[in-house]
Structure formats: C-alpha cells, structure tokens
Design a protein around this motif. Structure first.
Motif, PDB file in Angstrom:
ATOM      1  N   ALA A 168      41.171  59.645  31.787  1.00 21.30           N
ATOM      2  CA  ALA A 168      40.312  58.544  31.345  1.00 21.30           C
ATOM      3  C   ALA A 168      40.852  57.204  31.826  1.00 21.30           C
ATOM      4  O   ALA A 168      40.079  56.324  32.248  1.00 21.30           O
ATOM      5  CB  ALA A 168      40.190  58.564  29.826  1.00 21.30           C
ATOM      6  N   ALA A 169      42.167  57.040  31.783  1.00 21.32           N
ATOM      7  CA  ALA A 169      42.769  55.798  32.256  1.00 21.32           C
ATOM      8  C   ALA A 169      42.512  55.595  33.749  1.00 21.32           C
ATOM      9  O   ALA A 169      42.230  54.473  34.208  1.00 21.32           O
ATOM     10  CB  ALA A 169      44.272  55.796  31.963  1.00 21.32           C
ATOM     11  N   LEU A 170      42.586  56.685  34.513  1.00 20.77           N
ATOM     12  CA  LEU A 170      42.332  56.603  35.953  1.00 20.77           C
ATOM     13  C   LEU A 170      40.860  56.297  36.249  1.00 20.77           C
ATOM     14  O   LEU A 170      40.546  55.590  37.212  1.00 20.77           O
ATOM     15  CB  LEU A 170      42.732  57.919  36.623  1.00 20.77           C
ATOM     16  N   MET A 171      39.954  56.830  35.409  1.00 19.44           N
ATOM     17  CA  MET A 171      38.518  56.667  35.663  1.00 19.44           C
ATOM     18  C   MET A 171      37.963  55.367  35.096  1.00 19.44           C
ATOM     19  O   MET A 171      36.808  55.010  35.367  1.00 19.44           O
ATOM     20  CB  MET A 171      37.760  57.850  35.060  1.00 19.44           C
ATOM     21  N   ALA A 172      38.764  54.654  34.332  1.00 17.18           N
ATOM     22  CA  ALA A 172      38.291  53.415  33.713  1.00 17.18           C
ATOM     23  C   ALA A 172      37.822  52.397  34.749  1.00 17.18           C
ATOM     24  O   ALA A 172      36.876  51.630  34.498  1.00 17.18           O
ATOM     25  CB  ALA A 172      39.394  52.808  32.853  1.00 17.18           C
ATOM     26  N   ALA A 190      39.701  54.167  26.738  1.00 19.07           N
ATOM     27  CA  ALA A 190      40.024  53.770  28.112  1.00 19.07           C
ATOM     28  C   ALA A 190      38.796  53.353  28.907  1.00 19.07           C
ATOM     29  O   ALA A 190      38.825  52.364  29.643  1.00 19.07           O
ATOM     30  CB  ALA A 190      40.730  54.917  28.834  1.00 19.07           C
ATOM     31  N   VAL A 191      37.710  54.110  28.763  1.00 18.36           N
ATOM     32  CA  VAL A 191      36.493  53.865  29.552  1.00 18.36           C
ATOM     33  C   VAL A 191      35.584  52.937  28.752  1.00 18.36           C
ATOM     34  O   VAL A 191      34.699  53.383  28.022  1.00 18.36           O
ATOM     35  CB  VAL A 191      35.801  55.197  29.905  1.00 18.36           C
ATOM     36  N   THR A 192      35.799  51.650  28.885  1.00 21.25           N
ATOM     37  CA  THR A 192      35.141  50.677  28.010  1.00 21.25           C
ATOM     38  C   THR A 192      33.660  50.471  28.342  1.00 21.25           C
ATOM     39  O   THR A 192      32.952  49.833  27.555  1.00 21.25           O
ATOM     40  CB  THR A 192      35.866  49.322  28.073  1.00 21.25           C
ATOM     41  N   ARG A 193      33.188  51.034  29.449  1.00 22.03           N
ATOM     42  CA  ARG A 193      31.739  50.971  29.713  1.00 22.03           C
ATOM     43  C   ARG A 193      30.963  51.879  28.767  1.00 22.03           C
ATOM     44  O   ARG A 193      29.740  51.796  28.670  1.00 22.03           O
ATOM     45  CB  ARG A 193      31.429  51.298  31.168  1.00 22.03           C
ATOM     46  N   GLU A 207      25.483  53.490  27.885  1.00 22.04           N
ATOM     47  CA  GLU A 207      26.641  53.055  27.124  1.00 22.04           C
ATOM     48  C   GLU A 207      27.162  54.123  26.157  1.00 22.04           C
ATOM     49  O   GLU A 207      28.234  53.974  25.568  1.00 22.04           O
ATOM     50  CB  GLU A 207      26.325  51.779  26.331  1.00 22.04           C
ATOM     51  N   ASN A 208      26.418  55.211  26.001  1.00 21.08           N
ATOM     52  CA  ASN A 208      26.809  56.264  25.066  1.00 21.08           C
ATOM     53  C   ASN A 208      27.502  57.426  25.777  1.00 21.08           C
ATOM     54  O   ASN A 208      27.099  57.822  26.868  1.00 21.08           O
ATOM     55  CB  ASN A 208      25.592  56.805  24.312  1.00 21.08           C
ATOM     56  N   LEU A 209      28.523  57.956  25.128  1.00 23.11           N
ATOM     57  CA  LEU A 209      29.198  59.167  25.605  1.00 23.11           C
ATOM     58  C   LEU A 209      28.540  60.365  24.929  1.00 23.11           C
ATOM     59  O   LEU A 209      28.604  60.510  23.713  1.00 23.11           O
ATOM     60  CB  LEU A 209      30.689  59.108  25.266  1.00 23.11           C
ATOM     61  N   SER A 210      27.903  61.206  25.697  1.00 19.64           N
ATOM     62  CA  SER A 210      27.194  62.363  25.162  1.00 19.64           C
ATOM     63  C   SER A 210      28.157  63.525  24.922  1.00 19.64           C
ATOM     64  O   SER A 210      28.944  63.884  25.796  1.00 19.64           O
ATOM     65  CB  SER A 210      26.107  62.802  26.141  1.00 19.64           C
TER      66      SER A 210
END
Length: 238
Positions: free
Chosen positions: A118-122, A157-160, A173-176
């Motif tokens: 997640a940190a890498l994909m942020a 981590a992924v603030t979008r 904006e939602n994580l499914s």
C-alpha cells in the motif's frame, strides 16, 4: 499452563486440541449451555483465558476475565466499536489483554506485506484497489475482521481512498470489499491493484483452522504473566 476456553465452537475445539497436545491443561470450557461457569470462582483458577464467541457477548466476557484477574486473548470480531473501552478498563485495572482479528502467523506476516505494498502504491494514482474475502457460511460478520484490518491498512497509505464499503462500488473514493460465503472455505483474503496496463494481486489462503488456533495458543503462552494491551505484532516481534 491452565487455560479457560470461552467459546467452544469449531475454533474452541481446535484450540483445545492444540493446547492439550502442547501439554497445557484446559480447565474450563464455556459454551452456550454453560454460561453459568463464567464466574470468578471458575475463571480465577486459569493462567489465561482464550475468548472466541460472538460480537454480542465478547465485551462482557472480557470484563469477566478482568474481574477475575485473568489475562485474556480475544479473537472475536464484529464488536470493535467497544475496543477503546476495553483497553481503558485493562490499563486502569492493570490487566492483560491481547486482541487480533486473525491469529495466524501467516496472516500477520501478510498484514506487513499489505502495508508495504500500500505504501508503494500510494504514489501510483493510475491503480485502483479493491478487496475480496471468502469465508464459510457460518461466519457471523461481513466483512471479516481480517478484511477490515487489511482495508484500514490500505486506507492509511492510499489516501485517494477515503473509506471502505462492503459491496461492489463505482465511487472512486471508496475501497470496495466483496464478501463471499462459501463452504468449507476457512478464509481467503485478496487485495488487487488494477490499472489499464496490469494488475498486482496479493492473496492469503487458509487451508484449515489450525493456523488460527495454533496462533491463539502461542499468543496465550506469550501473554501469561504480562500486563497491558497487546497485539500479534508484539507476539511475533514484527
């Protein structure tokens, strides 16, 4: 080590078998038909309690352990809105409490892999991210506690992404989190990052309850004699 098992369903029975094989003594087994045993006169004889029950009863059960001065390892999920209260009670009463949404050693390593990815994909906004979890049909909560832990790690981590939803979702904006209940699956968790060019997927698949039960016994062995609030990260020194 003398163990009180609070909750004696499939997980409780698996913990019983592993603890006994390791030379521990299970001195108390509390199920739906023996709630009357959940009293100080019985609990205080244990070195540690392991609690796997329901979201409706976990909070009360943990307080009973504190009142009996018994360290408690809890694996129940679906009640964590009250977790701050339990932590406060634990610290004020100088008790010992360890909670995990999943006690499997493999899953806890998977948590660390998830945070790193997640940190890498942020910083890669071309990737969307979604999750899937599969459990047996007797699983009482959805999404699973493990899935919520994974989702919270991604969101940190992924603030979008601003929150998770337990459904297929069209809002960017939602994580499914897609929950499926299929027997006899003991637990599969998948996180997928997808773009027009490629996908990156990480998955943890449990083959049986043994990993969860074994981890709970390891946590109980570690917690004995301690005071404070802990997680499996402390047990595994992650």
């Amino acid at each position: 080590m003398k163990i009180a098992l609070i909750g004696y369903g499939k997980m409780g029975k698996a913990i019983d078998a592993i603890a006994t094989a390791k030379g521990h003594e299970v001195i108390l087994r509390v199920d739906l038909n023996s709630q009357h045993l959940l009293e100080k006169e019985h609990l205080e004889k244990a070195d540690v309690a392991i609690e796997f029950t329901t979201p409706e009863t976990a909070y009360h059960n943990i307080l009973k352990c504190f009142e009996s001065n018994v360290p408690v390892v809890c694996g129940t999920t679906g009640w964590l809105d009250k977790l701050p209260e339990i932590k406060e009670h634990c610290e004020q009463q100088h008790q010992a409490f360890l909670h995990a949404t999943n006690f499997s050693i493999g899953v806890n390593i998977f948590f660390e892999v998830n945070k790193k990815l997640a940190a890498l994909m942020a910083s890669q906004p071309q990737y969307d991210v979604w999750m899937e979890e599969i459990h047996h049909t007797q699983k009482k909560d959805a999404p699973s506690g493990t899935a919520i832990t994974l989702a919270e790690q991604v969101l940190a981590a992924v603030t979008r992404k601003t929150g998770w939803v337990n459904a297929e979702n069209q809002q960017p904006e939602n994580l499914s989190i897609i929950s499926k209940r299929i027997d006899p699956a003991p637990g599969t968790h998948t996180i997928t990052y997808t773009s027009a060019i490629d996908d990156i997927t990480i998955t943890h698949t449990a083959h049986s309850r043994e990993g969860f039960a074994s981890g709970a016994v390891v946590a109980a062995e570690w917690l004995k004699g301690k005071t404070g609030v802990f997680t499996m990260r402390d047990v595994l020194n992650l």
